[in-house]
Design a protein around this motif. Structure first.
Motif, PDB file in Angstrom:
ATOM      1  N   GLY A 660       0.655   4.811  -2.210  1.00 51.10           N
ATOM      2  CA  GLY A 660       0.310   4.089  -0.992  1.00 51.10           C
ATOM      3  C   GLY A 660      -0.987   3.314  -1.077  1.00 51.10           C
ATOM      4  N   ILE A 661      -1.304   2.790  -2.265  1.00 52.97           N
ATOM      5  CA  ILE A 661      -2.549   2.035  -2.456  1.00 52.97           C
ATOM      6  C   ILE A 661      -2.235   0.546  -2.496  1.00 52.97           C
ATOM      7  CG2 ILE A 661      -4.318   1.479  -4.173  1.00 52.97           C
ATOM      8  CD1 ILE A 661      -4.519   4.427  -4.780  1.00 52.97           C
ATOM      9  N   ASP A 662      -3.000  -0.228  -1.772  1.00 57.66           N
ATOM     10  CA  ASP A 662      -2.855  -1.688  -1.753  1.00 57.66           C
ATOM     11  C   ASP A 662      -4.147  -2.285  -2.312  1.00 57.66           C
ATOM     12  OD1 ASP A 662      -2.464  -4.357  -1.301  1.00 57.66           O
ATOM     13  OD2 ASP A 662      -1.707  -4.106   0.752  1.00 57.66           O
ATOM     14  N   GLU A 687     -14.388  -3.259   9.293  1.00 61.55           N
ATOM     15  CA  GLU A 687     -14.127  -3.609   7.894  1.00 61.55           C
ATOM     16  C   GLU A 687     -14.016  -2.348   7.034  1.00 61.55           C
ATOM     17  OE1 GLU A 687     -16.527  -7.887   7.605  1.00 61.55           O
ATOM     18  OE2 GLU A 687     -17.612  -5.986   7.361  1.00 61.55           O
ATOM     19  N   THR A 688     -14.871  -1.391   7.327  1.00 57.44           N
ATOM     20  CA  THR A 688     -14.828  -0.131   6.573  1.00 57.44           C
ATOM     21  C   THR A 688     -13.482   0.559   6.755  1.00 57.44           C
ATOM     22  OG1 THR A 688     -17.224   0.195   6.713  1.00 57.44           O
ATOM     23  CG2 THR A 688     -15.869   2.154   6.368  1.00 57.44           C
ATOM     24  N   ARG A 689     -13.022   0.619   8.006  1.00 56.02           N
ATOM     25  CA  ARG A 689     -11.734   1.274   8.263  1.00 56.02           C
ATOM     26  C   ARG A 689     -10.593   0.537   7.570  1.00 56.02           C
ATOM     27  NH1 ARG A 689     -10.692   2.284  14.397  1.00 56.02           N
ATOM     28  NH2 ARG A 689      -8.920   3.370  13.478  1.00 56.02           N
ATOM     29  N   GLU A 690     -10.641  -0.797   7.582  1.00 53.29           N
ATOM     30  CA  GLU A 690      -9.574  -1.567   6.943  1.00 53.29           C
ATOM     31  C   GLU A 690      -9.561  -1.359   5.438  1.00 53.29           C
ATOM     32  OE1 GLU A 690      -8.122  -6.200   6.238  1.00 53.29           O
ATOM     33  OE2 GLU A 690      -9.713  -5.756   7.697  1.00 53.29           O
ATOM     34  N   SER A 694      -6.558   0.681   3.064  1.00 53.60           N
ATOM     35  CA  SER A 694      -5.775   0.120   1.955  1.00 53.60           C
ATOM     36  C   SER A 694      -5.620   1.116   0.809  1.00 53.60           C
ATOM     37  CB  SER A 694      -6.425  -1.173   1.444  1.00 53.60           C
ATOM     38  OG  SER A 694      -7.671  -0.904   0.825  1.00 53.60           O
ATOM     39  N   TYR A 695      -6.421   2.172   0.794  1.00 53.39           N
ATOM     40  CA  TYR A 695      -6.299   3.239  -0.207  1.00 53.39           C
ATOM     41  C   TYR A 695      -5.801   4.550   0.426  1.00 53.39           C
ATOM     42  CZ  TYR A 695      -7.963   0.802  -4.266  1.00 53.39           C
ATOM     43  OH  TYR A 695      -8.049  -0.050  -5.337  1.00 53.39           O
ATOM     44  N   GLY A 696      -5.195   4.422   1.610  1.00 56.25           N
ATOM     45  CA  GLY A 696      -4.603   5.584   2.246  1.00 56.25           C
ATOM     46  C   GLY A 696      -5.605   6.545   2.849  1.00 56.25           C
ATOM     47  N   SER A 850      -8.282  17.502  -2.160  1.00 60.91           N
ATOM     48  CA  SER A 850      -8.133  16.952  -3.511  1.00 60.91           C
ATOM     49  C   SER A 850      -7.564  15.537  -3.477  1.00 60.91           C
ATOM     50  CB  SER A 850      -7.234  17.861  -4.357  1.00 60.91           C
ATOM     51  OG  SER A 850      -7.806  19.133  -4.524  1.00 60.91           O
ATOM     52  N   ASP A 851      -6.586  15.323  -2.600  1.00 56.84           N
ATOM     53  CA  ASP A 851      -5.990  13.989  -2.474  1.00 56.84           C
ATOM     54  C   ASP A 851      -7.019  12.973  -1.989  1.00 56.84           C
ATOM     55  OD1 ASP A 851      -3.511  12.189  -2.277  1.00 56.84           O
ATOM     56  OD2 ASP A 851      -4.331  12.080  -0.241  1.00 56.84           O
ATOM     57  N   LEU A 852      -7.860  13.368  -1.057  1.00 52.63           N
ATOM     58  CA  LEU A 852      -8.895  12.455  -0.553  1.00 52.63           C
ATOM     59  C   LEU A 852      -9.884  12.102  -1.654  1.00 52.63           C
ATOM     60  CD1 LEU A 852     -10.253  10.958   1.798  1.00 52.63           C
ATOM     61  CD2 LEU A 852     -11.456  13.088   2.345  1.00 52.63           C
ATOM     62  N   ILE A 853     -10.306  13.096  -2.443  1.00 50.73           N
ATOM     63  CA  ILE A 853     -11.229  12.829  -3.555  1.00 50.73           C
ATOM     64  C   ILE A 853     -10.567  11.912  -4.577  1.00 50.73           C
ATOM     65  CG2 ILE A 853     -12.442  13.890  -5.488  1.00 50.73           C
ATOM     66  CD1 ILE A 853     -12.884  16.340  -3.704  1.00 50.73           C
ATOM     67  N   ALA A 854      -9.290  12.154  -4.856  1.00 52.72           N
ATOM     68  CA  ALA A 854      -8.574  11.310  -5.819  1.00 52.72           C
ATOM     69  C   ALA A 854      -8.544   9.859  -5.346  1.00 52.72           C
ATOM     70  CB  ALA A 854      -7.151  11.836  -6.013  1.00 52.72           C
ATOM     71  N   ARG A 855      -8.277   9.644  -4.075  1.00 51.35           N
ATOM     72  CA  ARG A 855      -8.219   8.278  -3.537  1.00 51.35           C
ATOM     73  C   ARG A 855      -9.598   7.612  -3.616  1.00 51.35           C
ATOM     74  NH1 ARG A 855      -3.461   7.199  -0.979  1.00 51.35           N
ATOM     75  NH2 ARG A 855      -2.088   9.022  -0.738  1.00 51.35           N
ATOM     76  N   LEU A 856     -10.627   8.363  -3.288  1.00 42.81           N
ATOM     77  CA  LEU A 856     -11.976   7.804  -3.373  1.00 42.81           C
ATOM     78  C   LEU A 856     -12.327   7.454  -4.808  1.00 42.81           C
ATOM     79  CD1 LEU A 856     -14.690   7.139  -2.017  1.00 42.81           C
ATOM     80  CD2 LEU A 856     -15.363   9.528  -2.394  1.00 42.81           C
ATOM     81  N   SER A 857     -11.952   8.289  -5.761  1.00 40.31           N
ATOM     82  CA  SER A 857     -12.287   8.019  -7.169  1.00 40.31           C
ATOM     83  C   SER A 857     -11.565   6.784  -7.688  1.00 40.31           C
ATOM     84  CB  SER A 857     -11.934   9.234  -8.034  1.00 40.31           C
ATOM     85  OG  SER A 857     -10.544   9.387  -8.205  1.00 40.31           O
TER      86      SER A 857
END
Length: 905
Positions: A660-662, A687-690, A694-696, A850-857
């Motif tokens: 689900g990453i754009d 802008e931050t929320r948008e 885009s990275y879920g 873990s999923d949140l950390i993965a998306r941030l990384s």
């Protein structure tokens, strides 16, 4: 090599021949420039083509064979027209991109793509006849693919003649899923260029083989020249010659001296150009000011690599910095590699070479320890310490000011070197941590890597070392080493404590330890040391009487080794009162040889592996029991090797790949901000929320309010219960200043909270508020990602509040991350038990965290223009994770030291 008719100026799917000439020249992007090591170990330069290359393109074409021209143009085109040359050299560096590979200023390869629709482009290559088979086409394909992805292109197509097997092989072996069909006698090739695990593995494998081969050329030279050899006994040139001869160098040696006919009994030559045949390695010991001229001569003589021992470069001041940069550029332009300048030298103890091209007159014997250091002074210390311990070496290298060959290159070589079993690194600075981490992880998976580190992270690099400054704390670098499986030690003494264990004993299978000795004091000391390092004492301490016999020593040791609950044995003995030392040594050797378990020993007064405790394992392997001055030294080393063995045996995990990453949407937002604010800025809340969405990553709405009525209106929009909190940074960082009111269940509660906070915070100008829904109780966490000039993206995790603000209890990792890295990151903070249900609380949802950390990384890894991303607070609870606040700063980033395409640092 050739393909792609429409890219030659002939009719096809691309732009027509008579396209209008652009009125404005597009500048060539400097960030596309890269030096790369080719398959044979030589160096080529990759850059964007420019209009100034017109004559070079004509010269390149004129040198090509009739066959290569036909394969490229599908026609016998012996000369290029002005229109063809113009089309080749005038591109917009966006929809039409062309790269050239050069060696000594001469074009040896051309690669280009032309966009044919928004997401695809046609690609073509033309490689010099004289340089085919060196991997130039593969390198250019990697660079073109990386550039194309920056502009939204996801697929390459090409047209290739069936007989052009070399070009078809380049596409086939690149690791992409290639489809092709034949139409009108032409093979039409198509493949997606987005990186896959296979394509990345192919790229890294090619880089590894090329760089390892270039280092092998340096370490195994058949012909060595000493430029600056001297007849004066006290000179460095004389010392180097003497050391090479004394070591028994097996190749041909050529001293270079402008006047002498013979130096130390070896025929001398006036110039490197007079030496018969090509030279593999030129050892340069002339004054710094003369080195540029030496490089010119070496280039003309076909020298493959330089070892520059001369000082007086960047370590000497500003003029030296300029001279060093000229030296680097001149060597790279000539396609050579260089060790130094200001190097202490190279040593290769392989019997087929026996090269001591260093300033060390006495070197350790032949062994299986590979050593790398940077400065000369530390090179002396490292070699002397190895010799005192009785540790032989395979290879020693000093990089000096490290303008080219670095520890990364040596590690590439050691991965496959059958003569090296353990690697020791003394790192005073680091030029490319991301590449270091990648290579070190590969090397550590097959051989122990022990690193002494200083001058890295927030500390200044030694004078002369080319490196970027860093903003991350030292903990981040230590985390990088742990992530890569590198054994970090604090000094040379500890490096050899660990090395003598890894070289001479098997790896421990676990952390259970037996302690056997003949002193209650040493036993207690050993037990305390084991506990302090987290090792489990499951047998003993067993303390024999000081007058015990050798047989009693052997029996006690045998019982310890035979215990199935024991993985390693610590033997700590004071000099026996009755039994002879030799009898004890024999008893220890005899027992240890029977088992595949490591043993560390303390025989007071003995250190190293001096031969007294040598033995032959039942499988014929020669080993020795390493001895340490005190038990704590041996147990520290045992702990380090135990943790390494655990890292090596565990599952490394798989790279995180959230769905689900754009990426394109995020890139578009970042580009739009930088287009209006080239210097960068903090993103607005919307802008931050948008960007995060885009990275879920969903950020809870927080409505800014002015006045109590607006606060009530916002609360009713969000639905109760809500919180009211100040947005002032002052409130976040001042103890005692509470800037939030929670559990507001109706309008009256909101009004009371607003009045209370306004009265309290108004005098501090901190009465600016937002309203947000009330989260369920959980553990408040802080997740951050920052773009560091040296390390690139760095991700951190901590538990909010005192653990972060007062105790600096923060864990770090360097993307890209695996799922195991994410787990280690969460468990890496001392406050981690709070996440598991501390004192009866419900455990948090680890999978969601873990999923949140993965998306941030992945977000940080994909977008270097994100200067900082902070998710704070993140409420982790049993049902999931809620991102309650987020701040992002966008700023133009430096080109990363380890981009998604091969390049030398």
């Amino acid at each position: 090599m050739a393909d792609g008719r429409d890219l030659t100026g002939q009719p096809g799917a691309g732009a027509p021949v008579d396209e209008p000439r652009p009125e404005v020249e597009h500048p060539a992007p400097l960030e596309w420039e890269a030096d790369v090591v080719l398959k044979d170990g030589t160096v080529a330069h990759i850059r964007a083509i420019t209009p100034a290359d017109a004559d070079r393109v004509r010269a390149f074409h004129s040198r090509q064979s009739a066959e290569s021209i036909y394969l490229r143009f599908f026609a016998p085109l012996r000369e290029l027209s002005d229109k063809d040359v113009y089309r080749f050299t005038h591109v917009d560096h966006h929809d039409r991109v062309a790269l050239v590979a050069t060696l000594d200023g001469e074009i040896i390869g051309i690669g280009r793509y032309d966009r044919v629709d928004p997401t695809s482009a046609e690609v073509a290559f033309n490689i010099s006849d004289h340089y085919q088979g060196k991997g130039i086409g593969s390198v250019m394909l990697e660079h073109l693919a990386a550039i194309a992805q920056e502009f939204g292109i996801t697929r390459f197509t090409a047209e290739v003649l069936p007989q052009n097997r070399k070009m078809l092989t380049v596409f086939k072996e690149a690791g992409y899923e290639v489809s092709h069909h034949i139409e009108d006698g032409v093979v039409e090739v198509s493949f997606f260029i987005l990186p896959t695990e296979q394509s990345k593995a192919v790229q890294l494998s090619r880089e590894h083989r090329a760089e390892a081969r270039s280092v092998r050329t340096i370490l195994f030279p058949e012909r060595v020249a000493v430029i600056g050899a001297s007849r004066r006994d006290e000179s460095i040139g004389a010392l180097v010659m003497s050391n090479i001869l004394a070591a028994g160098y097996q190749g041909e040696l050529y001293p270079i001296h402008p006047e002498a006919d013979q130096i130390q009994g070896v025929r001398a030559y006036r110039s490197i150009r007079e030496v018969p045949g090509p030279v593999d390695l030129a050892v340069v010991v002339v004054p710094a000011a003369q080195t540029l001229e030496v490089v010119k001569d070496c280039r003309k003589a076909g020298v493959k690599a330089l070892l520059v021992l001369s000082s007086g470069f960047a370590e000497a001041g500003d003029e030296g910095v300029k001279l060093q940069e000229k030296l680097r550029k001149r060597v790279r332009r000539a396609g050579m590699r260089i060790v130094g300048p200001n190097s202490f030298g190279l040593i290769n103890n392989d019997p087929s070479v026996r090269l001591n091209a260093s300033l060390a007159p006495v070197i350790p014997g032949t062994g299986r320890l590979g050593l790398f250091a940077q400065s000369g002074a530390l090179g002396v210390a490292v070699l002397a310490s190895a010799a005192r311990r009785g540790l032989g070496i395979s290879v020693f290298a000093s990089a000096g000011n490290r303008v080219d060959v670095s520890g990364n290159d040596l590690m590439q070589y050691w991965i496959d070197d059958p003569e090296t079993d353990t690697v020791g690194l003394y790192l005073e600075s680091m030029g490319n941590p991301r590449k270091f981490s990648r290579i070190a992880r590969h090397l550590a998976s097959v051989k122990p890597v022990i690193a002494v580190s200083s001058g890295v992270s927030s500390f200044a690099a030694p004078p002369g070392h080319r490196t970027r400054t860093t903003n991350v704390p030292p903990q981040a670098f230590r985390a990088l080493l742990r992530q890569a499986g590198v054994i970090r030690v604090e000094n040379v003494h500890q490096l050899f404590d660990v090395a003598q264990l890894t070289l001479h004993q098997p790896m421990p299978r676990g952390d259970r330890v037996a302690i056997v000795g003949n002193s209650d004091a040493l036993g207690a000391l050993s037990g305390s040391a084991c506990l302090s390092w987290g090792l489990k004492v499951t047998h003993g301490p067993v303390s024999l009487l000081p007058q015990a016999s050798a047989e009693e020593f052997a029996a006690a040791l045998d019982a310890a080794f035979a215990d199935p609950e024991v993985d390693s044995v610590v033997a700590a003995f004071i000099p026996p009162l009755v039994t002879l030392d030799e009898e004890v040594s024999t008893a220890v050797r005899t027992v240890v040889a029977k088992y595949e378990k490591p043993c560390v020993a303390t025989f007071l007064g003995m250190r190293g592996v001096d031969g007294g405790l040598d033995y032959v394992q039942h499988d014929g392997v020669s080993r020795s029991v390493p001895s340490y001055g005190m038990p704590e030294d041996g147990i520290r080393a045992l702990n380090a090797v135990t943790r390494y063995a655990q890292w090596r045996s565990r599952d490394r995990g798989t790279p995180v790949a959230p769905v689900g990453i754009d990426r394109a949407r995020a890139e578009g937002l970042i580009d739009a901000v930088l287009a209006e604010h080239p210097e960068g800025r903090a993103l607005r809340r919307d802008e931050t929320r948008e960007l995060l969405s885009s990275y879920g990553i969903r950020v809870w709405p927080a409505l800014e309010v002015t006045g109590v009525d607006a606060a009530v209106e916002a609360a009713e929009e969000l639905t109760y219960p809500v919180i009211l909190k100040s947005t002032s940074p002052l409130v976040r960082h001042q103890p005692g200043l509470v800037g939030v009111r929670g559990d507001l269940v109706d309008a009256d509660a909101v009004r009371d909270a607003h009045a209370s906070l306004t009265e309290r915070l108004g005098p501090l100008d901190a009465d600016r508020f937002v309203v947000q829904r009330m989260a369920v109780p959980g553990v408040s966490c802080v997740l951050k990602a920052s773009e560091d000039p040296l390390f690139g993206p760095v991700v951190s995790f901590s538990v909010a509040g005192p653990p972060t603000e007062l105790l600096d209890d923060v864990a770090y990792r360097i993307p890209p991350l695996t799922d195991v890295d994410v787990t280690d990151l969460i468990d890496g903070v001392k406050a981690a038990p709070l996440l598991a249900g501390h004192r009866g609380a419900a455990p948090v949802h680890r999978a969601a965290l873990s999923d949140l950390i993965a998306r941030l990384s992945v977000l940080a890894d994909n977008h270097p223009d994100l200067s900082s991303v902070e998710l704070n607070p993140v409420n982790a609870w049993t049902g999931g994770v809620d991102v309650l606040g987020a701040d992002i700063v966008v700023r133009p980033a430096l080109v990363r030291k380890d981009p998604g395409r091969r390049r030398m640092t």
